[in-house]
Structure formats: structure tokens, C-alpha cells
Design a protein around this motif. Structure first.
Motif, PDB file in Angstrom:
ATOM      1  N   GLY A  50       5.578   4.755 -15.027  1.00  0.00           N
ATOM      2  CA  GLY A  50       6.075   3.393 -14.859  1.00  0.00           C
ATOM      3  C   GLY A  50       5.000   2.392 -14.512  1.00  0.00           C
ATOM      4  N   LEU A  51       4.124   2.736 -13.582  1.00  0.00           N
ATOM      5  CA  LEU A  51       3.066   1.822 -13.161  1.00  0.00           C
ATOM      6  C   LEU A  51       2.097   1.498 -14.297  1.00  0.00           C
ATOM      7  N   HIS A  97       0.823  -1.216   0.000  1.00  0.00           N
ATOM      8  CA  HIS A  97       0.000   0.000   0.000  1.00  0.00           C
ATOM      9  C   HIS A  97       0.855   1.264   0.000  1.00  0.00           C
ATOM     10  N   GLU A  98       2.050   1.191  -0.530  1.00  0.00           N
ATOM     11  CA  GLU A  98       2.861   2.400  -0.722  1.00  0.00           C
ATOM     12  C   GLU A  98       2.371   3.145  -1.968  1.00  0.00           C
ATOM     13  N   LYS A  99       2.624   4.444  -2.007  1.00  0.00           N
ATOM     14  CA  LYS A  99       2.275   5.222  -3.192  1.00  0.00           C
ATOM     15  C   LYS A  99       3.102   4.724  -4.368  1.00  0.00           C
ATOM     16  N   MET A 100       2.444   4.460  -5.478  1.00  0.00           N
ATOM     17  CA  MET A 100       3.096   3.825  -6.631  1.00  0.00           C
ATOM     18  C   MET A 100       3.561   4.859  -7.653  1.00  0.00           C
ATOM     19  N   VAL A 101       4.288   5.843  -7.184  1.00  0.00           N
ATOM     20  CA  VAL A 101       4.882   6.847  -8.066  1.00  0.00           C
ATOM     21  C   VAL A 101       6.348   7.028  -7.676  1.00  0.00           C
ATOM     22  N   LYS A 105       8.826   5.164  -8.340  1.00  0.00           N
ATOM     23  CA  LYS A 105       9.415   3.898  -7.914  1.00  0.00           C
ATOM     24  C   LYS A 105      10.045   3.229  -9.130  1.00  0.00           C
ATOM     25  N   SER A 106      10.809   2.178  -8.876  1.00  0.00           N
ATOM     26  CA  SER A 106      11.465   1.456  -9.973  1.00  0.00           C
ATOM     27  C   SER A 106      10.499   0.450 -10.607  1.00  0.00           C
ATOM     28  N   TYR A 107      10.823   0.065 -11.824  1.00  0.00           N
ATOM     29  CA  TYR A 107      10.036  -0.954 -12.521  1.00  0.00           C
ATOM     30  C   TYR A 107      10.033  -2.245 -11.715  1.00  0.00           C
ATOM     31  N   PHE A 155      10.181  -2.521  -8.521  1.00  0.00           N
ATOM     32  CA  PHE A 155       9.279  -2.356  -7.374  1.00  0.00           C
ATOM     33  C   PHE A 155       7.841  -2.631  -7.785  1.00  0.00           C
ATOM     34  N   TYR A 156       7.408  -2.052  -8.918  1.00  0.00           N
ATOM     35  CA  TYR A 156       6.045  -2.295  -9.396  1.00  0.00           C
ATOM     36  C   TYR A 156       5.820  -3.787  -9.627  1.00  0.00           C
ATOM     37  N   LYS A 157       6.793  -4.422 -10.256  1.00  0.00           N
ATOM     38  CA  LYS A 157       6.684  -5.846 -10.560  1.00  0.00           C
ATOM     39  C   LYS A 157       6.538  -6.675  -9.288  1.00  0.00           C
ATOM     40  N   LYS A 158       7.355  -6.395  -8.298  1.00  0.00           N
ATOM     41  CA  LYS A 158       7.312  -7.156  -7.052  1.00  0.00           C
ATOM     42  C   LYS A 158       5.992  -6.960  -6.327  1.00  0.00           C
ATOM     43  N   GLU A 159       5.542  -5.716  -6.230  1.00  0.00           N
ATOM     44  CA  GLU A 159       4.300  -5.407  -5.517  1.00  0.00           C
ATOM     45  C   GLU A 159       3.086  -6.086  -6.158  1.00  0.00           C
ATOM     46  N   LEU A 160       2.993  -6.013  -7.487  1.00  0.00           N
ATOM     47  CA  LEU A 160       1.823  -6.554  -8.169  1.00  0.00           C
ATOM     48  C   LEU A 160       1.870  -8.075  -8.272  1.00  0.00           C
ATOM     49  N   ASN A 161       3.031  -8.610  -8.630  1.00  0.00           N
ATOM     50  CA  ASN A 161       3.125 -10.061  -8.809  1.00  0.00           C
ATOM     51  C   ASN A 161       2.886 -10.803  -7.496  1.00  0.00           C
ATOM     52  N   ARG A 162       3.459 -10.291  -6.414  1.00  0.00           N
ATOM     53  CA  ARG A 162       3.292 -10.956  -5.123  1.00  0.00           C
ATOM     54  C   ARG A 162       1.824 -10.971  -4.703  1.00  0.00           C
ATOM     55  N   THR A 163       1.143  -9.868  -4.937  1.00  0.00           N
ATOM     56  CA  THR A 163      -0.273  -9.791  -4.572  1.00  0.00           C
ATOM     57  C   THR A 163      -1.130 -10.644  -5.499  1.00  0.00           C
ATOM     58  N   ASN A 164      -0.811 -10.666  -6.781  1.00  0.00           N
ATOM     59  CA  ASN A 164      -1.545 -11.540  -7.706  1.00  0.00           C
ATOM     60  C   ASN A 164      -1.445 -13.003  -7.282  1.00  0.00           C
ATOM     61  N   GLU A 165      -0.272 -13.404  -6.842  1.00  0.00           N
ATOM     62  CA  GLU A 165      -0.090 -14.785  -6.391  1.00  0.00           C
ATOM     63  C   GLU A 165      -0.969 -15.087  -5.180  1.00  0.00           C
ATOM     64  N   LEU A 166      -1.069 -14.131  -4.269  1.00  0.00           N
ATOM     65  CA  LEU A 166      -1.902 -14.316  -3.088  1.00  0.00           C
ATOM     66  C   LEU A 166      -3.382 -14.353  -3.459  1.00  0.00           C
ATOM     67  N   ILE A 167      -3.766 -13.549  -4.436  1.00  0.00           N
ATOM     68  CA  ILE A 167      -5.156 -13.559  -4.899  1.00  0.00           C
ATOM     69  C   ILE A 167      -5.507 -14.928  -5.480  1.00  0.00           C
TER      70      ILE A 167
END
Length: 235
Positions: free
Chosen positions: A150-151, A107-111, A113-115, A117-129
């Protein structure tokens, strides 16, 4: 001397305009540079999407019961770290037939940030979903609605839609009555309503949801998931 002052003033104004433009772009609810974004849909049907950000928390059970009472389907944008702590609650949401979306892991602001970082945040959550048992299309909602370049670019690569909103009662009002009145006075066919019932005052949050469900039901509205709402626009 006057010329230098004029140039300095012009550069200062230009920088202010640039900062203001970036700020507006970052917070835009109906526009992003890459990929698909939905803040509401154009439809002649009296349908709206209730969307709940954050969690899951212990409030899930009461919220699901309320939605069932009104035969309403909703979309839950869940946080990855909260899912890890409350996976059984995420599973309850899925089992009740609601849509689950990605609201990042931290839940960090997604601006700015590095590519990676976006990949890690989204992929990890998708896996949990997916671990929760949800099998549908996974949409994304950026924390605080913020995004720049970037996002959206990463979301486009992942074929994930950005979902924002056109009604946000929690942002403008503090009382249950004012929030419900705001929604009733501004709702449109195809609206996407943002609510935050997972934290804060439990009774107040549930009363707001129930007030919206009751009043819009009386107006003839039905409550669908974001995924279902988008299909109305296609018809």
C-alpha cells in the motif's frame, strides 16, 4: 494417516516460507513493489549522502554548525509531529541549504495500514515541510525501513521516491569509535549513510557525525544531499 500428516507438514512449511518472504520483503533496503527506491547510487565520483532521521529537536543547531564546518550538505528526514513542535528548527535546516524529506507524521510503522492512513501521514507532513520554506523535491523514508504494498503504491501516485540506505552504523554499534570504523570500512562511492542524531546522548551523536565527516573528508569524499547524489548516477 501418513498422507494427512504429510499434507499438514507441507502446509505448515509453506506458511513459514510465506511469513519469512513477507518479512524479507517488508524490510528490503533495495527493493519495493511500486515506484522508485534508492539505497545507494552507482558513480565513479567520491560522493556520499549523510541522512538524518527524526526530529527536528534542540540538537539541530549544533549539528548544522558541524556540517557547515565541513562544507557538507545533508538530507533530513523529519517527522511531522516534531516539526509542529519545533518549526523554527525545521526552518533553520532549510535556511542552511539542506534537503528535507518526509519521515511520516507519527513515525508509526507503515505496514498493514489503510490507504487513507498513508495519505494522511504523508500529506500532513508534506504540508509542514512546505510551511518550513523548503521548495525542493520531497523524498520519503519509511520508519524502520518497513514497507509492503500500500505505501509504495501511494508513493508512486504522489511521484515521491523512497530513500533507504546501505550503511547504518547506529543499528550495529554503540560506541562512537565502532560506528566511525564501520562507515570507513564499508563506505562506497555513492553510499547513503543513515544516522539518528536528534535523540539520545547529544555529545555521542555529534561525535559520531564529526568522526564520519572528518575521516571521509580525509579520504577525499564530499557530502551531498540525496537529490544531488541521484544526479551523479544520471551523469
Amino acid at each position: 494417516m501418513k498422507k494427512k500428516l504429510w499434507i499438514t507438514g507441507f502446509i505448515f512449511l509453506l506458511m513459514l516460507a510465506l511469513v519469512y518472504g513477507v518479512y524479507q520483503w517488508m524490510n528490503a533496503r533495495s527493493f519495493q513493489v511500486f515506484g522508485h527506491l534508492t539505497d545507494q547510487v552507482e558513480t565513479n565520483e567520491k560522493v556520499v549522502a549523510l541522512t538524518f532521521d527524526d526530529g527536528p529537536t534542540e540538537h539541530v543547531g549544533d549539528l548544522l554548525g558541524l556540517l557547515q564546518q565541513y562544507e557538507a550538505k545533508s538530507t533530513f528526514f523529519l517527522i511531522g509531529k516534531d516539526m509542529e513542535d519545533n518549526m523554527e528548527k525545521a526552518q533553520e535546516i532549510v535556511e542552511a541549504g539542506h534537503q528535507v524529506g518526509n519521515h511520516t507524521y507519527s513515525h508509526e510503522k507503515m505496514v498493514f495500514k489503510s490507504y487513507a492512513f498513508y495519505k494522511k501521514e504523508l500529506n500532513r507532513t508534506n504540508e509542514l515541510i512546505r510551511e518550513s520554506g523548503y521548495e525542493g523535491k520531497i523524498d520519503f523514508r519509511p520508519p524502520y525501513g518497513k514497507k509492503l504494498f500500500g505505501l509504495p503504491y501511494y508513493l508512486k501516485q504522489k511521484n515521491m521516491d523512497t530513500i533507504t540506505w546501505n550503511l547504518e552504523p547506529d543499528t550495529f554499534y554503540s560506541t562512537v569509535e565502532d560506528k566511525v570504523t564501520y562507515v570507513n570500512e564499508n563506505v562506497k562511492k555513492g553510499s547513503i549513510i543513515l544516522l539518528h542524531p536528534m535523540y539520545g546522548e547529544r555529545k555521542k551523536a555529534l561525535a559520531t557525525v564529526e568522526g564520519i565527516l572528518k575521516s571521509l573528508t580525509e579520504k577525499g569524499y564530499s557530502f551531498v544531499t540525496v537529490d544531488e547524489l541521484q544526479r551523479y548516477e544520471e551523469e
